[in-house]
Design a protein around this motif. Sequence first.
Motif, short mmCIF file in Angstrom:
data_model
loop_
_atom_site.label_atom_id
_atom_site.label_comp_id
_atom_site.label_asym_id
_atom_site.label_seq_id
_atom_site.Cartn_x
_atom_site.Cartn_y
_atom_site.Cartn_z
N LYS A 110 -10.11 12.44 1.59
CA LYS A 110 -10.46 12.19 2.87
C LYS A 110 -9.18 11.56 3.49
O LYS A 110 -9.11 11.08 4.40
CB LYS A 110 -11.50 11.32 3.14
N ASP A 111 -7.88 12.11 3.04
CA ASP A 111 -6.47 12.01 3.45
C ASP A 111 -6.28 10.31 3.80
O ASP A 111 -5.66 9.88 4.48
CB ASP A 111 -6.46 12.37 4.98
N THR A 112 -6.74 9.40 2.41
CA THR A 112 -6.45 8.15 2.42
C THR A 112 -5.09 8.17 2.00
O THR A 112 -4.54 8.78 1.24
CB THR A 112 -7.57 7.52 1.58
N VAL A 113 -4.56 6.95 2.37
CA VAL A 113 -2.98 6.50 2.10
C VAL A 113 -3.19 5.20 1.63
O VAL A 113 -4.06 4.20 1.97
CB VAL A 113 -2.16 6.70 3.48
N CYS A 167 3.88 4.41 -6.46
CA CYS A 167 3.38 3.62 -5.01
C CYS A 167 1.92 3.08 -5.32
O CYS A 167 0.97 3.90 -5.62
CB CYS A 167 3.22 4.87 -3.89
N LEU A 168 1.89 1.97 -5.86
CA LEU A 168 0.61 1.20 -6.21
C LEU A 168 0.29 0.18 -5.34
O LEU A 168 1.08 -0.84 -5.43
CB LEU A 168 0.93 0.82 -7.71
N THR A 169 -0.72 0.21 -4.60
CA THR A 169 -1.29 -1.01 -3.85
C THR A 169 -2.41 -1.32 -4.12
O THR A 169 -3.19 -0.75 -5.28
CB THR A 169 -1.19 -0.85 -2.29
N ASP A 170 -3.21 -2.24 -3.48
CA ASP A 170 -4.56 -2.69 -4.10
C ASP A 170 -5.71 -2.13 -2.90
O ASP A 170 -6.89 -2.47 -3.10
CB ASP A 170 -4.97 -4.24 -3.91
N GLY A 171 -5.24 -1.42 -1.78
CA GLY A 171 -6.32 -0.96 -0.88
C GLY A 171 -5.74 0.48 -0.34
O GLY A 171 -4.89 1.15 -1.03
N TYR A 172 -6.84 1.14 0.48
CA TYR A 172 -6.43 2.30 1.01
C TYR A 172 -7.14 2.25 2.53
O TYR A 172 -7.86 1.72 2.82
CB TYR A 172 -7.14 3.42 0.02
N THR A 173 -6.49 3.41 3.23
CA THR A 173 -7.03 3.95 4.29
C THR A 173 -7.00 5.02 4.97
O THR A 173 -5.99 5.73 4.38
CB THR A 173 -6.62 2.72 5.63
N ASN A 174 -7.67 5.67 5.92
CA ASN A 174 -7.29 6.97 6.56
C ASN A 174 -7.59 6.85 8.12
O ASN A 174 -7.89 7.65 8.77
CB ASN A 174 -8.28 8.12 5.92
N PHE A 175 -7.13 5.43 8.50
CA PHE A 175 -7.10 5.27 9.86
C PHE A 175 -8.30 5.80 10.64
O PHE A 175 -8.14 6.48 11.46
CB PHE A 175 -5.98 5.53 10.55
N GLN A 219 -9.18 6.29 -3.68
CA GLN A 219 -7.84 5.74 -4.05
C GLN A 219 -7.01 6.75 -4.75
O GLN A 219 -6.02 6.28 -5.61
CB GLN A 219 -7.91 4.28 -5.01
N ALA A 220 -7.12 7.91 -4.87
CA ALA A 220 -6.25 8.87 -5.39
C ALA A 220 -4.88 8.95 -4.71
O ALA A 220 -3.72 9.56 -5.17
CB ALA A 220 -6.94 10.32 -5.37
N CYS A 221 -4.67 8.08 -3.52
CA CYS A 221 -3.40 7.92 -3.15
C CYS A 221 -2.71 7.19 -3.89
O CYS A 221 -1.46 6.88 -3.40
CB CYS A 221 -3.63 7.46 -1.67
N HIS A 222 -3.13 6.40 -4.67
CA HIS A 222 -2.34 5.41 -5.48
C HIS A 222 -1.75 6.57 -6.79
O HIS A 222 -2.39 6.92 -7.63
CB HIS A 222 -3.09 4.25 -6.34
N GLN A 223 -0.51 6.62 -6.62
CA GLN A 223 0.24 7.57 -7.65
C GLN A 223 1.32 7.16 -8.22
O GLN A 223 2.18 6.24 -7.67
CB GLN A 223 0.32 8.92 -6.60
N VAL A 224 1.64 7.82 -9.33
CA VAL A 224 3.27 7.78 -9.84
C VAL A 224 3.77 9.23 -10.02
O VAL A 224 2.74 10.32 -9.85
CB VAL A 224 2.97 7.48 -11.56
N CYS A 225 4.98 9.51 -10.13
CA CYS A 225 5.70 10.59 -10.27
C CYS A 225 5.82 11.09 -11.51
O CYS A 225 6.42 10.07 -12.43
CB CYS A 225 6.64 10.76 -9.33
#
Length: 337
Positions: A110-113, A167-175, A219-225
């Motif tokens: 759902k386009d979360t970042v 890019c690792l944080t403890d939250g997410y949002t899609n505004f 939270q699939a927006c939390h990613q490594v390369c």
Amino acid sequence: MAFSGKMTAANHADLLATITAFITGDPAVPGRDWTVARQDALEWGPATVFRNTGLAGSEEVHVGLYAATHGDGVRGGLVCKVYKRFDPASPADGGTAFFDTVYGNGNGSKDTVSLLPCWNAGVNLWVWSNKARVFVVVDCNGLYGNAYLGQLRRFCLPSENPWPLACLTDGYTNFWTNTSWHDSAQTKDGTTYKADVDRRSLPFVRRGCYPVGNYSYYQACHQVCRPDGVWTSHFVMCPTASLLSRLTINETDAQIDTLGTALVTPEGGKRCLLPLYVMLLEADGSAATSPCLLGEPYGVRWAPDSLAATGSDVDGFILFPDVNRTEWHSFMAVGDE
């Protein structure tokens, strides 16, 4: 590595300004020598992309921070991005957009970042930065958030892994339809010890891999390369979380290592800080994506310890809880290296 000590900010817009002032404030000090690649005025607030050269001095590391304020004027936070490459020209002139997913880490369901959530109110913050990454811890109303942005420490040659990024944080949002807010640290369905439930600090960061019950996929927006340059959420922190099972190419949830008896440290005894490793889980048989030890976060440890307490010091490392969880296994330790 540069350490800010404890600072304060009036709100998350001021939080961005405070971080900017620290990490760009002294070009002669590694970690305070980040430069501003570009500043943008986005829909929900100001955004800045920062550049540095990595510890070798010959790489490019770009991280983005966006101080986004909800329409209610009360809630918000720092939206976070990391990029393999970044063109600082205006997007209208062909430059890299802040939310680029070709070079920047991808979006979640759902386009979360990735988001470091907090109130539009006073916060305490700590910043650790070197030429490879920026790590921020924020205390908002007694709940602790964090963001690890930039490179991991490699265990290989740069040619074998050109982009050891996270890019690792403890939250997410899609505004703002799907958002983890500063005070949303509860558990669901009795799954207290699932690493893939709700907000978590860095040692227990939610990977957001499919399928993960009915709740973790945001939270699939939390990613490594990956070493081949592909961003992925198929990773796990070791030793703080063990993978329970795999279904075809997808992982189910990860269990926090809470088995056995709590680690009891005698008063005056030696305290234990354990290293954290990022394990890549994808396995399609290729050298680029086979399971491997991707790296470790600079300056972050796990502190499983019955004596652990918020703000305590262990050999120069400061202990912080897992958002608001304070059991013996909940604490991470952050310090200079």
